[in-house]
Design a protein around this motif. Structure first.
Motif, PDB file in Angstrom:
ATOM      1  N   GLN A  21       0.883  -1.272  -0.025  1.00  0.00           N
ATOM      2  CA  GLN A  21      -0.028  -0.011   0.124  1.00  0.00           C
ATOM      3  C   GLN A  21       0.857   1.248   0.078  1.00  0.00           C
ATOM      4  OE1 GLN A  21      -2.647  -0.323   3.341  1.00  0.00           O
ATOM      5  NE2 GLN A  21      -3.772  -2.251   2.419  1.00  0.00           N
ATOM      6  N   ASP A  22       1.874   1.174   0.521  1.00  0.00           N
ATOM      7  CA  ASP A  22       2.836   2.348   0.616  1.00  0.00           C
ATOM      8  C   ASP A  22       4.391   1.876   0.598  1.00  0.00           C
ATOM      9  OD1 ASP A  22       3.539   2.234   3.690  1.00  0.00           O
ATOM     10  OD2 ASP A  22       1.581   2.114   3.691  1.00  0.00           O
ATOM     11  N   PRO A  23       4.979   2.803   0.537  1.00  0.00           N
ATOM     12  CA  PRO A  23       6.659   2.717   0.491  1.00  0.00           C
ATOM     13  C   PRO A  23       7.097   2.073   1.955  1.00  0.00           C
ATOM     14  CG  PRO A  23       6.312   5.050   0.276  1.00  0.00           C
ATOM     15  CD  PRO A  23       5.127   4.125  -0.078  1.00  0.00           C
ATOM     16  N   ASN A  24       6.562   2.412   3.026  1.00  0.00           N
ATOM     17  CA  ASN A  24       7.081   2.287   4.326  1.00  0.00           C
ATOM     18  C   ASN A  24       6.501   0.710   4.510  1.00  0.00           C
ATOM     19  OD1 ASN A  24       8.123   4.432   5.390  1.00  0.00           O
ATOM     20  ND2 ASN A  24       6.016   5.368   6.003  1.00  0.00           N
ATOM     21  N   SER A  25       5.306   0.099   4.255  1.00  0.00           N
ATOM     22  CA  SER A  25       5.074  -1.186   4.447  1.00  0.00           C
ATOM     23  C   SER A  25       5.962  -2.117   3.335  1.00  0.00           C
ATOM     24  CB  SER A  25       3.557  -1.501   3.811  1.00  0.00           C
ATOM     25  OG  SER A  25       3.121  -1.240   2.600  1.00  0.00           O
ATOM     26  N   ALA A  26       6.542  -1.604   2.094  1.00  0.00           N
ATOM     27  CA  ALA A  26       7.038  -2.174   1.179  1.00  0.00           C
ATOM     28  C   ALA A  26       8.556  -2.590   1.883  1.00  0.00           C
ATOM     29  CB  ALA A  26       7.351  -1.760  -0.054  1.00  0.00           C
ATOM     30  N   LEU A  27       9.171  -1.595   2.396  1.00  0.00           N
ATOM     31  CA  LEU A  27      10.134  -1.570   3.021  1.00  0.00           C
ATOM     32  C   LEU A  27      10.335  -2.503   4.361  1.00  0.00           C
ATOM     33  CD1 LEU A  27      13.211  -0.504   3.158  1.00  0.00           C
ATOM     34  CD2 LEU A  27      12.601   1.435   4.271  1.00  0.00           C
ATOM     35  N   LEU A  28       9.340  -2.374   5.101  1.00  0.00           N
ATOM     36  CA  LEU A  28       9.233  -3.230   6.237  1.00  0.00           C
ATOM     37  C   LEU A  28       8.984  -4.700   6.000  1.00  0.00           C
ATOM     38  CD1 LEU A  28       6.873  -1.310   8.418  1.00  0.00           C
ATOM     39  CD2 LEU A  28       9.152  -1.697   8.923  1.00  0.00           C
ATOM     40  N   GLU A  29       8.615  -5.180   4.801  1.00  0.00           N
ATOM     41  CA  GLU A  29       8.450  -6.403   4.274  1.00  0.00           C
ATOM     42  C   GLU A  29       9.658  -7.041   4.160  1.00  0.00           C
ATOM     43  OE1 GLU A  29       6.917  -9.964   3.265  1.00  0.00           O
ATOM     44  OE2 GLU A  29       5.804  -8.505   4.162  1.00  0.00           O
ATOM     45  N   LEU A  30      10.528  -5.973   3.414  1.00  0.00           N
ATOM     46  CA  LEU A  30      11.979  -6.460   2.984  1.00  0.00           C
ATOM     47  C   LEU A  30      12.911  -6.616   4.008  1.00  0.00           C
ATOM     48  CD1 LEU A  30      12.413  -4.534  -0.590  1.00  0.00           C
ATOM     49  CD2 LEU A  30      11.374  -6.771  -0.176  1.00  0.00           C
ATOM     50  N   ASP A  31      12.630  -5.791   4.981  1.00  0.00           N
ATOM     51  CA  ASP A  31      13.305  -5.846   6.080  1.00  0.00           C
ATOM     52  C   ASP A  31      13.039  -7.203   7.110  1.00  0.00           C
ATOM     53  OD1 ASP A  31      15.497  -4.448   7.841  1.00  0.00           O
ATOM     54  OD2 ASP A  31      13.617  -4.301   9.576  1.00  0.00           O
ATOM     55  N   ARG A  32      12.112  -7.580   6.744  1.00  0.00           N
ATOM     56  CA  ARG A  32      11.881  -8.868   7.532  1.00  0.00           C
ATOM     57  C   ARG A  32      12.325 -10.068   7.105  1.00  0.00           C
ATOM     58  NH1 ARG A  32       6.481  -7.058   8.686  1.00  0.00           N
ATOM     59  NH2 ARG A  32       5.666  -7.431   6.657  1.00  0.00           N
ATOM     60  N   GLY A  33      12.933  -9.782   5.739  1.00  0.00           N
ATOM     61  CA  GLY A  33      13.457 -10.815   4.831  1.00  0.00           C
ATOM     62  C   GLY A  33      14.950 -10.782   5.158  1.00  0.00           C
ATOM     63  N   LEU A  34      15.348  -9.455   5.213  1.00  0.00           N
ATOM     64  CA  LEU A  34      16.944  -9.125   5.606  1.00  0.00           C
ATOM     65  C   LEU A  34      17.265  -9.770   7.004  1.00  0.00           C
ATOM     66  CD1 LEU A  34      17.321  -5.553   4.367  1.00  0.00           C
ATOM     67  CD2 LEU A  34      17.947  -7.597   3.335  1.00  0.00           C
ATOM     68  N   LYS A  35      16.399  -9.979   7.908  1.00  0.00           N
ATOM     69  CA  LYS A  35      16.596 -10.288   9.428  1.00  0.00           C
ATOM     70  C   LYS A  35      16.406 -11.833   9.520  1.00  0.00           C
ATOM     71  CE  LYS A  35      15.235  -5.947  11.492  1.00  0.00           C
ATOM     72  NZ  LYS A  35      14.237  -5.233  12.488  1.00  0.00           N
ATOM     73  N   SER A  36      15.920 -12.466   8.220  1.00  0.00           N
ATOM     74  CA  SER A  36      15.961 -13.839   8.486  1.00  0.00           C
ATOM     75  C   SER A  36      17.239 -14.653   8.701  1.00  0.00           C
ATOM     76  CB  SER A  36      15.354 -14.343   7.103  1.00  0.00           C
ATOM     77  OG  SER A  36      15.220 -15.582   7.165  1.00  0.00           O
ATOM     78  N   SER A  37      17.206 -15.661   9.407  1.00  0.00           N
ATOM     79  CA  SER A  37      18.572 -16.419   9.483  1.00  0.00           C
ATOM     80  C   SER A  37      18.812 -17.585   8.243  1.00  0.00           C
ATOM     81  CB  SER A  37      18.230 -17.567  10.881  1.00  0.00           C
ATOM     82  OG  SER A  37      17.029 -18.422  10.689  1.00  0.00           O
ATOM     83  N   ASN A  38      17.684 -17.556   7.437  1.00  0.00           N
ATOM     84  CA  ASN A  38      17.986 -18.282   6.205  1.00  0.00           C
ATOM     85  C   ASN A  38      18.598 -17.447   5.298  1.00  0.00           C
ATOM     86  OD1 ASN A  38      17.268 -19.328   3.427  1.00  0.00           O
ATOM     87  ND2 ASN A  38      16.551 -21.042   4.641  1.00  0.00           N
ATOM     88  N   VAL A  39      19.642 -17.989   4.404  1.00  0.00           N
ATOM     89  CA  VAL A  39      20.405 -17.091   3.634  1.00  0.00           C
ATOM     90  C   VAL A  39      19.648 -16.921   2.365  1.00  0.00           C
ATOM     91  CG1 VAL A  39      22.567 -16.928   2.127  1.00  0.00           C
ATOM     92  CG2 VAL A  39      22.739 -17.742   4.477  1.00  0.00           C
ATOM     93  N   GLY A  40      18.862 -17.917   1.875  1.00  0.00           N
ATOM     94  CA  GLY A  40      18.210 -17.699   0.737  1.00  0.00           C
ATOM     95  C   GLY A  40      17.243 -16.727   0.720  1.00  0.00           C
ATOM     96  N   GLU A  41      16.514 -16.480   1.946  1.00  0.00           N
ATOM     97  CA  GLU A  41      15.226 -15.606   2.109  1.00  0.00           C
ATOM     98  C   GLU A  41      16.053 -14.208   2.323  1.00  0.00           C
ATOM     99  OE1 GLU A  41      13.396 -16.693   5.730  1.00  0.00           O
ATOM    100  OE2 GLU A  41      12.282 -18.391   4.776  1.00  0.00           O
ATOM    101  N   GLN A  42      17.189 -14.295   2.760  1.00  0.00           N
ATOM    102  CA  GLN A  42      17.729 -12.834   2.803  1.00  0.00           C
ATOM    103  C   GLN A  42      18.317 -12.476   1.344  1.00  0.00           C
ATOM    104  OE1 GLN A  42      21.318 -13.535   5.388  1.00  0.00           O
ATOM    105  NE2 GLN A  42      20.795 -11.751   6.599  1.00  0.00           N
ATOM    106  N   CYS A  43      18.891 -13.291   0.570  1.00  0.00           N
ATOM    107  CA  CYS A  43      19.069 -13.022  -0.787  1.00  0.00           C
ATOM    108  C   CYS A  43      17.830 -12.726  -1.699  1.00  0.00           C
ATOM    109  CB  CYS A  43      19.774 -14.163  -1.441  1.00  0.00           C
ATOM    110  SG  CYS A  43      21.526 -14.433  -0.657  1.00  0.00           S
ATOM    111  N   GLU A  44      16.678 -13.537  -1.290  1.00  0.00           N
ATOM    112  CA  GLU A  44      15.600 -13.140  -2.060  1.00  0.00           C
ATOM    113  C   GLU A  44      15.098 -11.456  -1.726  1.00  0.00           C
ATOM    114  OE1 GLU A  44      10.703 -14.382  -2.255  1.00  0.00           O
ATOM    115  OE2 GLU A  44      12.326 -16.002  -1.530  1.00  0.00           O
TER     116      GLU A  44
END
Length: 325
Positions: A21-44
């Motif tokens: 819906q907005d840039p903040n929600s998009a960035l938060l979604e990607l931030d959750r992926g960055l904090k993942s312990s799975n390297v594949g999810e981080q790279c995605e």
């Protein structure tokens, strides 16, 4: 792992969906992926940042996102080097958005931290990242110092990355180019420097055209190199570097035309002659107004001589065929 530096990674086209819906929600979604312990999810998650920047090219968002990527870059995890490759790919794909970075010093600090790693591949990836940032931090003394020191690296990948970064910074920073001139000359003169490294170093010289004195010094060094090491690859690379240098320093054009013509007319190796002709064609298209009357006369004389030789060879061949008949 050496392929990580030489071959770009192709990511699937995973853009920001319409449900964001907005840039903040998009960035938060990607931030959750960055904090993942799975390297594949981080790279995605990392692979989706270029799409984020394209859809929301706002300085505040891009600044926040790049700082997050800088934090991921400096982390030491199991797949950290592959993650760093992914970050480098994002920096390359989003080059036109890097000037929107606000906290430049903080971002560079996070990247440069990895230069203290004991892993030469991690340091090489750091140099690659710094090279991609040259248009943003080209005059930063700390970064220039790191790149300059990295030229002492004993690991091949790290040294190659350092030379590539030095080439980028020489193109954007007069200060760096001038300070590197003597250093590169010493490395080229050293017998211990491998030929492959020398070829890379020669390519750096073509960007040292910021002032007349430096350009003249570089040209002199390259001419000495042609006399000292007239091997095929060295000659081709050096002639190209001198041509690029002359294209920016027009006073060198007449001398470069004479030099290239001399290699075309006197050289017997077909590859070298072909490369010299390519440089001559480039000079004719890039700066025809800078050619001297002597250059034009020399080119006409060379063309006539080449045509006469071709005619002579054709006539000799015809005579032989007639005699045989």
């Amino acid at each position: 792992m050496s392929a990580l530096l030489s071959r770009p990674i192709s990511f699937p086209d995973i853009g920001i969906t319409e449900q964001d819906q907005d840039p903040n929600s998009a960035l938060l979604e990607l931030d959750r992926g960055l904090k993942s312990s799975n390297v594949g999810e981080q790279c995605e998650a990392i692979s989706r940042f270029p799409s984020l920047f394209e859809k929301y090219p706002f300085p505040i968002l891009i600044n926040s996102a790049l700082l997050k990527l800088g934090e991921v870059f400096r982390q030491e995890t199991g797949g950290s080097n592959f993650v760093r490759v992914c970050v480098c790919e994002v920096l390359e794909a989003s080059a036109r958005h890097l000037d929107k970075l606000i906290n430049v010093d903080e971002f560079v600090k996070r990247i440069c931290t990895v230069m203290h790693s004991n892993d030469p591949l991690a340091r090489a990836l750091t140099l690659r990242a710094l090279g991609l940032l040259c248009h943003v931090v080209g005059e930063a003394k700390q970064v220039q110092h790191l790149v300059r020191d990295a030229l002492d690296a004993s690991h091949t990948l790290e040294l190659q990355a350092a030379i590539a970064a030095a080439e980028k910074y020489s193109a954007v920073s007069k200060t760096f180019a001038v300070s590197m001139c003597e250093r590169l000359t010493q490395m080229l003169s050293a017998l211990s420097t491998p030929v492959e490294v020398k070829l890379q170093l020669i390519k750096v010289f073509q960007h040292m055209h910021h002032d007349a004195d430096t350009a003249a010094t570089v040209r002199s060094v390259c001419l000495q190199l042609l006399d000292r090491s007239p091997t095929q690859r060295v000659v081709i690379t050096t002639l190209h570097a001198l041509t690029q240098l002359a294209a920016h320093c027009l006073v060198h054009i007449p001398h470069q035309v004479d030099l290239v013509l001399s290699w075309v007319s006197q050289e017997c190796r077909a590859c070298v002659r072909g490369a010299a002709l390519s440089e001559l064609r480039y000079l004719a298209s890039a700066a025809p107004h800078a050619w001297s009357p002597g250059n034009v006369s020399s080119l006409i004389a060379f063309t006539r001589a080449a045509r006469n030789n071709t005619t002579s060879l054709g006539g000799a061949s015809g005579d032989t065929d007639t005699a045989t008949s």
